[in-house]
Each structure stands twice: as structure tokens, then as C-alpha cells.
Motif scaffolding. Sequence first.
Motif, PDB file in Angstrom:
ATOM      1  N   ALA A   1       0.799  -1.225   0.000  1.00  0.00           N
ATOM      2  CA  ALA A   1       0.000   0.000   0.000  1.00  0.00           C
ATOM      3  C   ALA A   1       0.830   1.273   0.000  1.00  0.00           C
ATOM      4  CB  ALA A   1      -0.958  -0.009   1.185  1.00  0.00           C
ATOM      5  N   THR A   2       1.840   1.356   0.854  1.00  0.00           N
ATOM      6  CA  THR A   2       2.484   2.654   1.047  1.00  0.00           C
ATOM      7  C   THR A   2       3.998   2.666   0.964  1.00  0.00           C
ATOM      8  OG1 THR A   2       2.515   2.316   3.436  1.00  0.00           O
ATOM      9  CG2 THR A   2       0.609   3.485   2.530  1.00  0.00           C
ATOM     10  N   ALA A   3       4.638   1.537   0.788  1.00  0.00           N
ATOM     11  CA  ALA A   3       6.105   1.526   0.805  1.00  0.00           C
ATOM     12  C   ALA A   3       6.654   0.581  -0.252  1.00  0.00           C
ATOM     13  CB  ALA A   3       6.598   1.106   2.184  1.00  0.00           C
ATOM     14  N   ALA A   4       7.911   0.815  -0.619  1.00  0.00           N
ATOM     15  CA  ALA A   4       8.590  -0.070  -1.558  1.00  0.00           C
ATOM     16  C   ALA A   4       8.797  -1.436  -0.906  1.00  0.00           C
ATOM     17  CB  ALA A   4       9.933   0.528  -1.961  1.00  0.00           C
ATOM     18  N   VAL A   5       8.781  -2.469  -1.740  1.00  0.00           N
ATOM     19  CA  VAL A   5       8.890  -3.840  -1.250  1.00  0.00           C
ATOM     20  C   VAL A   5      10.043  -4.541  -1.960  1.00  0.00           C
ATOM     21  CG1 VAL A   5       7.753  -6.081  -1.552  1.00  0.00           C
ATOM     22  CG2 VAL A   5       6.516  -4.217  -0.537  1.00  0.00           C
ATOM     23  N   ILE A   6      10.771  -5.350  -1.215  1.00  0.00           N
ATOM     24  CA  ILE A   6      11.758  -6.237  -1.814  1.00  0.00           C
ATOM     25  C   ILE A   6      11.055  -7.576  -1.977  1.00  0.00           C
ATOM     26  CG2 ILE A   6      13.980  -7.387  -1.562  1.00  0.00           C
ATOM     27  CD1 ILE A   6      14.706  -4.979   0.350  1.00  0.00           C
ATOM     28  N   LEU A   7      10.807  -7.968  -3.216  1.00  0.00           N
ATOM     29  CA  LEU A   7      10.120  -9.223  -3.514  1.00  0.00           C
ATOM     30  C   LEU A   7      11.165 -10.265  -3.888  1.00  0.00           C
ATOM     31  CD1 LEU A   7       7.193 -10.439  -3.949  1.00  0.00           C
ATOM     32  CD2 LEU A   7       7.777 -10.264  -6.362  1.00  0.00           C
ATOM     33  N   THR A   8      11.144 -11.385  -3.183  1.00  0.00           N
ATOM     34  CA  THR A   8      12.109 -12.447  -3.427  1.00  0.00           C
ATOM     35  C   THR A   8      11.362 -13.742  -3.692  1.00  0.00           C
ATOM     36  OG1 THR A   8      13.611 -11.368  -1.868  1.00  0.00           O
ATOM     37  CG2 THR A   8      14.147 -13.622  -2.488  1.00  0.00           C
ATOM     38  N   THR A   9      11.759 -14.458  -4.739  1.00  0.00           N
ATOM     39  CA  THR A   9      11.220 -15.792  -4.985  1.00  0.00           C
ATOM     40  C   THR A   9      12.313 -16.786  -4.619  1.00  0.00           C
ATOM     41  OG1 THR A   9      11.852 -15.739  -7.313  1.00  0.00           O
ATOM     42  CG2 THR A   9       9.611 -15.065  -6.765  1.00  0.00           C
ATOM     43  N   ILE A  10      11.917 -17.870  -3.965  1.00  0.00           N
ATOM     44  CA  ILE A  10      12.869 -18.790  -3.350  1.00  0.00           C
ATOM     45  C   ILE A  10      12.524 -20.229  -3.691  1.00  0.00           C
ATOM     46  CG2 ILE A  10      13.706 -19.643  -1.115  1.00  0.00           C
ATOM     47  CD1 ILE A  10      13.064 -16.830   0.004  1.00  0.00           C
ATOM     48  N   LYS A  11      13.557 -21.020  -3.939  1.00  0.00           N
ATOM     49  CA  LYS A  11      13.409 -22.471  -4.080  1.00  0.00           C
ATOM     50  C   LYS A  11      13.696 -23.080  -2.711  1.00  0.00           C
ATOM     51  CE  LYS A  11      15.724 -26.471  -6.048  1.00  0.00           C
ATOM     52  NZ  LYS A  11      16.877 -26.937  -6.830  1.00  0.00           N
ATOM     53  N   ASN A  12      12.781 -23.923  -2.272  1.00  0.00           N
ATOM     54  CA  ASN A  12      12.882 -24.626  -0.993  1.00  0.00           C
ATOM     55  C   ASN A  12      12.932 -23.648   0.178  1.00  0.00           C
ATOM     56  OD1 ASN A  12      12.632 -27.097  -2.238  1.00  0.00           O
ATOM     57  ND2 ASN A  12      14.830 -27.307  -2.530  1.00  0.00           N
ATOM     58  N   GLY A  13      13.549 -24.017   1.259  1.00  0.00           N
ATOM     59  CA  GLY A  13      13.503 -23.208   2.467  1.00  0.00           C
ATOM     60  C   GLY A  13      12.406 -23.719   3.385  1.00  0.00           C
ATOM     61  N   THR A  14      12.505 -23.353   4.641  1.00  0.00           N
ATOM     62  CA  THR A  14      11.548 -23.794   5.653  1.00  0.00           C
ATOM     63  C   THR A  14      10.687 -22.620   6.081  1.00  0.00           C
ATOM     64  OG1 THR A  14      13.136 -25.436   6.416  1.00  0.00           O
ATOM     65  CG2 THR A  14      11.331 -24.893   7.920  1.00  0.00           C
ATOM     66  N   VAL A  15       9.388 -22.829   6.101  1.00  0.00           N
ATOM     67  CA  VAL A  15       8.444 -21.798   6.533  1.00  0.00           C
ATOM     68  C   VAL A  15       7.611 -22.377   7.661  1.00  0.00           C
ATOM     69  CG1 VAL A  15       6.434 -20.428   5.845  1.00  0.00           C
ATOM     70  CG2 VAL A  15       8.350 -20.717   4.259  1.00  0.00           C
ATOM     71  N   SER A  16       7.563 -21.658   8.781  1.00  0.00           N
ATOM     72  CA  SER A  16       6.700 -22.059   9.902  1.00  0.00           C
ATOM     73  C   SER A  16       5.489 -21.154   9.855  1.00  0.00           C
ATOM     74  CB  SER A  16       7.443 -21.900  11.228  1.00  0.00           C
ATOM     75  OG  SER A  16       8.569 -22.747  11.248  1.00  0.00           O
ATOM     76  N   GLY A  17       4.420 -21.656   9.264  1.00  0.00           N
ATOM     77  CA  GLY A  17       3.272 -20.797   9.057  1.00  0.00           C
ATOM     78  C   GLY A  17       1.955 -21.490   9.257  1.00  0.00           C
ATOM     79  N   THR A  18       0.933 -20.889   8.695  1.00  0.00           N
ATOM     80  CA  THR A  18      -0.441 -21.348   8.797  1.00  0.00           C
ATOM     81  C   THR A  18      -0.913 -21.804   7.419  1.00  0.00           C
ATOM     82  OG1 THR A  18      -0.798 -19.658  10.484  1.00  0.00           O
ATOM     83  CG2 THR A  18      -2.753 -20.626   9.488  1.00  0.00           C
ATOM     84  N   ALA A  19      -1.671 -22.881   7.386  1.00  0.00           N
ATOM     85  CA  ALA A  19      -2.202 -23.385   6.117  1.00  0.00           C
ATOM     86  C   ALA A  19      -3.077 -22.330   5.446  1.00  0.00           C
ATOM     87  CB  ALA A  19      -3.000 -24.657   6.348  1.00  0.00           C
ATOM     88  N   VAL A  20      -2.984 -22.258   4.131  1.00  0.00           N
ATOM     89  CA  VAL A  20      -3.749 -21.311   3.328  1.00  0.00           C
ATOM     90  C   VAL A  20      -4.684 -22.103   2.422  1.00  0.00           C
ATOM     91  CG1 VAL A  20      -3.593 -19.458   1.621  1.00  0.00           C
ATOM     92  CG2 VAL A  20      -1.817 -19.694   3.346  1.00  0.00           C
ATOM     93  N   THR A  21      -5.894 -21.608   2.251  1.00  0.00           N
ATOM     94  CA  THR A  21      -6.878 -22.276   1.392  1.00  0.00           C
ATOM     95  C   THR A  21      -6.513 -22.096  -0.071  1.00  0.00           C
ATOM     96  OG1 THR A  21      -8.594 -21.870   3.013  1.00  0.00           O
ATOM     97  CG2 THR A  21      -9.319 -22.388   0.783  1.00  0.00           C
ATOM     98  N   LYS A  22      -6.455 -23.208  -0.801  1.00  0.00           N
ATOM     99  CA  LYS A  22      -6.182 -23.190  -2.237  1.00  0.00           C
ATOM    100  C   LYS A  22      -7.512 -23.097  -2.973  1.00  0.00           C
ATOM    101  CE  LYS A  22      -4.480 -26.971  -1.189  1.00  0.00           C
ATOM    102  NZ  LYS A  22      -4.037 -28.331  -1.054  1.00  0.00           N
ATOM    103  N   VAL A  23      -7.528 -22.365  -4.068  1.00  0.00           N
ATOM    104  CA  VAL A  23      -8.745 -22.162  -4.846  1.00  0.00           C
ATOM    105  C   VAL A  23      -8.519 -22.675  -6.259  1.00  0.00           C
ATOM    106  CG1 VAL A  23     -10.328 -20.421  -5.783  1.00  0.00           C
ATOM    107  CG2 VAL A  23      -9.354 -20.127  -3.500  1.00  0.00           C
ATOM    108  N   ASN A  24      -9.464 -23.478  -6.751  1.00  0.00           N
ATOM    109  CA  ASN A  24      -9.444 -23.890  -8.151  1.00  0.00           C
ATOM    110  C   ASN A  24      -9.997 -22.719  -8.948  1.00  0.00           C
ATOM    111  OD1 ASN A  24     -10.041 -24.986 -10.743  1.00  0.00           O
ATOM    112  ND2 ASN A  24     -10.095 -27.039  -9.846  1.00  0.00           N
ATOM    113  N   LEU A  25      -9.240 -22.216  -9.913  1.00  0.00           N
ATOM    114  CA  LEU A  25      -9.667 -21.039 -10.661  1.00  0.00           C
ATOM    115  C   LEU A  25     -10.684 -21.345 -11.750  1.00  0.00           C
ATOM    116  CD1 LEU A  25      -6.286 -19.114 -10.700  1.00  0.00           C
ATOM    117  CD2 LEU A  25      -8.230 -18.867  -9.149  1.00  0.00           C
ATOM    118  N   ASN A  26     -11.033 -22.616 -11.909  1.00  0.00           N
ATOM    119  CA  ASN A  26     -12.191 -22.995 -12.721  1.00  0.00           C
ATOM    120  C   ASN A  26     -13.299 -23.267 -11.705  1.00  0.00           C
ATOM    121  OD1 ASN A  26     -14.240 -24.391 -14.035  1.00  0.00           O
ATOM    122  ND2 ASN A  26     -12.844 -25.495 -15.378  1.00  0.00           N
TER     123      ASN A  26
END
Length: 179
Positions: free
Chosen positions: A81-106
Motif C-alpha cells: 500500500a504505502t512503501a517499496a517492497v523487496i520481492l524475493t522468490t525462493i526455491k525450498n527453504g523452511t516456513v513455519s506458518g499457517t495453512a492457506v486455502t487453495k482455490v481452483n480457478l475454474n
Amino acid sequence: MMANYSVFNQIDNPLYTQQVNTYIMPGIDSTPEGSASKAGMLFGVNFASTVTTAAPLVLQITNPSGSGKNMYVSRVLGSAATAAVILTTIKNGTVSGTAVTKVNLNFGSTAVSVMTAQSATTAVTGSPVTVSSMLLAAGPFVINYTGSIIVPPNTSFTVTATLSSGTSAATASINWWEY
């Protein structure tokens, strides 16, 4: 010119071409995403959060071992919304997070993705490999990969958005197809 093709064709279309006249017989082209969506195999996940320098927005899709499918990354999109972002795409790595709902786009398909998805607001750990990193101005962004990033089983694809300074609301989405 190939030997088996005649130079002349119909009387009203005297110069032969491989592509037919689209008014008489339309040619239909589609993107890989369009075909995947028609087959019910185009999926998406999204995540929104308040982002700071210390708390990045993290969205990860993992192709589990034994899935029998490859994941083809279609696009990454989002905004800050209001600031510059450093966007990084990564192969592998460990994320400790929360499950996200996947949506079928059809929306008419009942197919379910075999991938797992999670979001977090903590840094990626483990042994991540940076695929790309870019500084983006505040506002929306779309990065089209059109399947050029392939995620085989037992591999993950992660997107992180970290602010260069301050605090901002941010979003990220990943679209992919499976085959």
C-alpha cells in the motif's frame, strides 16, 4: 515452401498460407493457463498482512513427495500500500506458518490441488535458494512466469515481500497449474 502444398488455394483466397482465413474458419489460440483452467488444474492462493522490515509477508507452495505431479508457476501478483517492497522468490527453504486455502480457478471444477500452501510473517529458514529478488515501488505488481518455473515433487516455491523501511499493508498471490 513444402512440395506437397499448392501455391494457389481457393479462388477467393489465391495465396496459400498455413493459417486459414479466420473469418471462414477461425483459429483459436490459448495460453497454457487457459488450457489448465479449462481442465480444472489452475489453482491460486493468496495472503494479506501488515508487513515490516522485521516481519515479511511469506507465501509458500510445496509439492509433496510422491505427488506424481509437477507444479508450473503461472504468476505471482500482489501489492504494497504505502512503501517499496523487496520481492524475493525462493526455491525450498523452511516456513513455519499457517495453512492457506487453495482455490481452483475454474469455479465449475471439483478438482483439488495436491500441493500444500502456507503463509507466515517470519523469515524463511533452512537452506533456501534465491531465484529472483527485486525492489518494487508501492502499488500493485504482476510477474508472469507462464510455467517457466517448474516445481517437482519434494520441492517448494516461496515468495517473500519485505519492506525496505516502515510498515505497510501488503498482499501476495501465487497462481499455478499441475500436471
